[in-house]
Design a protein around this motif. Sequence first.
Motif, short mmCIF file in Angstrom:
data_model
loop_
_atom_site.label_atom_id
_atom_site.label_comp_id
_atom_site.label_asym_id
_atom_site.label_seq_id
_atom_site.Cartn_x
_atom_site.Cartn_y
_atom_site.Cartn_z
N PRO A 52 -13.04 3.57 10.35
CA PRO A 52 -12.78 4.28 9.09
C PRO A 52 -11.96 5.55 9.32
CG PRO A 52 -14.90 4.95 9.93
CD PRO A 52 -14.30 4.04 10.99
N GLU A 53 -11.04 5.52 10.27
CA GLU A 53 -10.34 6.74 10.69
C GLU A 53 -8.97 6.93 10.07
OE1 GLU A 53 -10.19 6.90 14.91
OE2 GLU A 53 -12.34 6.57 15.20
N GLU A 54 -8.25 5.85 9.80
CA GLU A 54 -6.86 6.02 9.36
C GLU A 54 -6.38 4.83 8.57
OE1 GLU A 54 -2.47 7.12 11.30
OE2 GLU A 54 -4.11 6.43 12.61
N ILE A 55 -5.57 5.13 7.54
CA ILE A 55 -4.85 4.12 6.78
C ILE A 55 -3.42 4.62 6.60
CG2 ILE A 55 -4.71 2.70 4.69
CD1 ILE A 55 -7.63 3.46 4.12
N ARG A 56 -2.43 3.82 6.99
CA ARG A 56 -1.03 4.17 6.76
C ARG A 56 -0.39 3.11 5.87
NH1 ARG A 56 1.63 6.13 12.54
NH2 ARG A 56 0.02 7.66 13.10
N LEU A 57 0.40 3.58 4.91
CA LEU A 57 1.06 2.68 4.00
C LEU A 57 2.52 3.05 3.84
CD1 LEU A 57 -1.94 3.59 2.45
CD2 LEU A 57 -1.36 1.43 1.35
N SER A 58 3.30 2.07 3.42
CA SER A 58 4.69 2.29 3.06
C SER A 58 4.87 1.82 1.62
CB SER A 58 5.61 1.50 4.00
OG SER A 58 6.96 1.61 3.59
N GLY A 59 5.44 2.68 0.78
CA GLY A 59 5.61 2.29 -0.61
C GLY A 59 6.22 3.40 -1.43
N LEU A 60 6.73 3.07 -2.62
CA LEU A 60 7.49 4.01 -3.42
C LEU A 60 6.63 4.99 -4.19
CD1 LEU A 60 10.30 1.70 -4.85
CD2 LEU A 60 10.48 3.39 -3.04
N LEU A 61 5.39 4.65 -4.48
CA LEU A 61 4.48 5.56 -5.20
C LEU A 61 5.10 6.09 -6.49
CD1 LEU A 61 2.89 7.63 -2.31
CD2 LEU A 61 1.67 6.22 -3.96
N GLY A 62 5.67 5.21 -7.28
CA GLY A 62 6.21 5.61 -8.57
C GLY A 62 7.66 6.04 -8.54
N MET A 63 8.24 6.26 -7.37
CA MET A 63 9.66 6.59 -7.27
C MET A 63 10.49 5.31 -7.40
SD MET A 63 9.59 9.47 -4.22
CE MET A 63 8.48 8.54 -3.15
N GLU A 64 11.74 5.48 -7.74
CA GLU A 64 12.63 4.34 -7.93
C GLU A 64 13.91 4.53 -7.14
OE1 GLU A 64 13.31 3.99 -12.08
OE2 GLU A 64 11.23 3.53 -12.58
N GLY A 65 14.55 3.41 -6.83
CA GLY A 65 15.87 3.48 -6.21
C GLY A 65 15.82 3.42 -4.70
N ALA A 66 16.86 3.99 -4.08
CA ALA A 66 17.05 3.92 -2.64
C ALA A 66 16.21 4.99 -1.94
CB ALA A 66 18.53 4.07 -2.29
N VAL A 67 14.92 4.69 -1.78
CA VAL A 67 13.99 5.65 -1.19
C VAL A 67 13.11 4.94 -0.17
CG1 VAL A 67 12.13 7.29 -1.64
CG2 VAL A 67 13.90 6.93 -3.36
N ASN A 68 12.94 5.56 0.98
CA ASN A 68 11.92 5.13 1.94
C ASN A 68 10.78 6.13 1.88
OD1 ASN A 68 13.20 2.82 3.05
ND2 ASN A 68 14.50 4.11 4.33
N SER A 69 9.57 5.62 1.67
CA SER A 69 8.42 6.51 1.50
C SER A 69 7.25 5.95 2.29
CB SER A 69 8.04 6.61 0.01
OG SER A 69 6.85 7.35 -0.17
N SER A 70 6.59 6.81 3.04
CA SER A 70 5.39 6.40 3.77
C SER A 70 4.34 7.49 3.63
CB SER A 70 5.71 6.15 5.25
OG SER A 70 6.20 7.33 5.86
N TYR A 71 3.09 7.07 3.62
CA TYR A 71 2.01 8.03 3.46
C TYR A 71 0.79 7.55 4.25
CZ TYR A 71 1.03 4.73 -0.41
OH TYR A 71 0.82 3.61 -1.17
N SER A 72 0.05 8.52 4.77
CA SER A 72 -1.10 8.17 5.60
C SER A 72 -2.30 9.03 5.23
CB SER A 72 -0.78 8.35 7.08
OG SER A 72 -0.61 9.72 7.40
N PHE A 73 -3.47 8.46 5.44
CA PHE A 73 -4.74 9.16 5.25
C PHE A 73 -5.50 9.13 6.57
CE2 PHE A 73 -3.70 6.74 1.38
CZ PHE A 73 -3.50 7.77 0.48
N LYS A 74 -5.83 10.30 7.10
CA LYS A 74 -6.64 10.39 8.30
C LYS A 74 -7.97 11.02 7.94
CE LYS A 74 -2.89 10.56 11.68
NZ LYS A 74 -2.28 11.29 12.82
#
Length: 263
Positions: A187-209
């Motif tokens: 239960p230590e870490e989750i990493r994701l890649s996704g736009l999170l509501g943004m649109e277009g030519a975007v690379n977005s990644s977010y993690s929870f530690k």
Amino acid sequence: MDDQDLTLMFKALGHPIRRDILDLLKGKPKTTSELTGYFKNVSRYAVMKHLNILEQANLLLIRREGRTRVNYINIVPLQQMLNRWSTRYQSNFASAIVSLKTKIEGSNNDMSLVHDSFQIEQEIIINANREKVYNAMTKGINDWWTYRLCGDGSILTLEPKVGGKFLEANKNGKAALWGTVIKINPPEEIRLSGLLGMEGAVNSSYSFKLEEKGSSTVLKLSHHAVGLLNPDWQHSHNEGWKELLGDFLKNYVEKNELPKSNK
């Protein structure tokens, strides 16, 4: 937020150099050497003392990259301080007035997409063990994640496995992919890649530690986006994470309390 936390925060905000440091970090994180360079008549030792006071007040987050110390602003305590003396209605009304003032003064006229990047770092202390927080972030995400792309009544699911989808869907077949799991270590870490509501030519990644701190859990968020960005997106995502994690998730885990929009 207790009185001791408030005392440390007011002390940290009471010096103009410390306020200047937070203003500098508002745009993007900076190394200690970069910050020292902004203060020509202040010694590195003095700047370090100011940084330590900000860190003690939890207004500064430190990430080490090799021998380099990178400093990030942590705006969650500032929001918690605001929440102590204002209702959400008052806060939204005040934000609307400030936004109107900014537009009238002409300092926010160009809202076109620009090639840019942003990084958001936040820490939230949740008074529960790490397993409970992790389960809330996976199995219980539909209960506290109030933002929706597919309208009221849609359901959110997060598959806790590599390649798993953080998906929203409604009964009419409309669906949106918030992210895809790229790394997981329960239960230590989750990493994701996704736009999170943004649109277009975007690379977005977010993690929870999730780190244990006595009987509590320190939830560390890191969100990085690069591409064609709207200048408003960093602010809106920063505010959104504060609300989702520092308010909705925290209350859901600690008090079994649902956000009003989910009741």
